[in-house]
Design a protein around this motif. Structure first.
Motif: not given
Length: 341
Positions: A162-165, A172-179, A256-265
């Protein structure tokens, strides 16, 4: 006869500028202000003067059909940083003084620059080096999913994080291909709505930590200062303290760290009424803000400065004027300045 109840005027709304990040870029984003607004134009020209390949960046930005690699880090990140900061500078120089700054991903760098943590020149130099390092990331991307973290956990495959909430039901999910393709297929089969974000690299994924470690010598560390304006961090989900803001390990580790925009807002809005102004391309952060209870019931307000996408000539100037007129009517916001200032 009972005495009349005392009248308590509503508390003043604090002004918040929000800055979008990777995925918000689109062809000719804010380009209608270039040449129409002196402050915006000067800031963008400064960026093109300092960024490597600045002439090509300007050409790609102003083109009706953007280059094929427009969503790649080499185009999207420098342009987003410059446009976000140029819009923030335009507003502050016209008289809108933010009480709080909040950015998403590379938008957090723009917010920090506006808060005085970096100079714009140093931010551009750092971002140039940043692009040079993270272009070595493996091919991949990010996937927007209309679900909460708990809902997607059961469908994650190795290599996907999970790259961002961004909201209670927006991750937002984050990954290299083909994952990334593998998890997208699984989520669609499970009936979850998802869409690719406009990114060609797996931002906010641990693989970025390995990329940075392999090329650490390419990143310099210009001086940092404590922010002069309250800065909320979408990385920590809370207000950024001076010690963290001036620690280069925080900024170097951000990709390299997830974005926590929702919790911050949510934390920000829990502190009282606010006026949120999206000072960047598109309306993604405004859309997220309007889904919060505080904005939905009218305690706080959310205003997008620009259209969702580039439109007819004059559309950007007209949108800015309309946004500023609305801001002039909201409690605690000064009279609307001219976008031509």
């Amino acid at each position: 006869m009972d005495a009349p109840a005392p009248h308590h005027p509503p508390p003043a709304r604090r002004l918040v500028l929000t800055f979008p990040g990777q995925g918000a870029q689109h062809a000719r984003m804010a380009a209608g202000l270039y040449g129409a607004c002196q402050s915006f134009t000067a800031t963008m020209d400064r960026a093109f003067d300092l960024l490597p390949g600045g002439s090509a960046l300007r050409e790609g930005w102003l083109a009706d059909t953007p280059p094929a690699r427009f969503d790649d880090i080499t185009y999207a990140q420098p342009l987003l940083y410059a446009v976000d900061f140029a819009l923030g500078t335009m507003l502050t120089e016209a008289g809108l003084r933010p009480d709080v700054l909040l950015g998403h991903s590379v938008g957090e760098l723009a917010a920090a620059t506006l808060a005085g943590v970096f100079t714009f020149d140093d931010g551009l130099r750092y971002l140039s080096q940043y692009v040079g390092v993270y272009r070595h990331a493996p091919p991949g991307g990010m996937l927007a999913v209309a679900a909460g973290p708990d809902e997607v956990d059961a469908h994650l495959v190795p290599g996907v994080v999970i790259g961002a909430v961004n909201a209670p039901r927006q991750v937002l999910l984050s990954a290299p291909e083909p994952a990334l393709t593998e998890v997208e297929t699984a989520l669609r089969r499970a009936g979850l709505t998802c869409a690719r974000a406009r990114a060609a690299q797996p931002f906010h994924h641990p693989v970025m930590r390995d990329v940075a470690a392999a090329h650490a010598d390419a990143l310099t560390r210009p001086p940092l200062k404590a922010p002069h304006t309250t800065l909320y961090s979408a990385r920590t989900g809370r207000e950024l303290d001076d010690g963290t803001a001036t620690d280069w390990r925080f900024w170097l580790g951000q990709p390299a760290e997830p974005v926590l925009f929702g919790p911050a807002l949510r934390r920000l809005l829990s502190g009282g009424p606010h006026v949120l102004v999206e000072a960047g391309p598109g309306q993604s952060l405004t859309s997220l803000a309007r889904r919060t209870p505080e904005v939905a019931r009218g305690d706080s307000a959310a205003v997008a400065l620009l259209p969702a996408r580039a439109g007819a000539p004059g559309a950007d100037v007209a949108a800015v004027r309309a946004a500023l007129e609305r801001l002039a009517t909201l409690h605690g916001v000064p009279s609307a300045p001219s976008p031509h200032s």
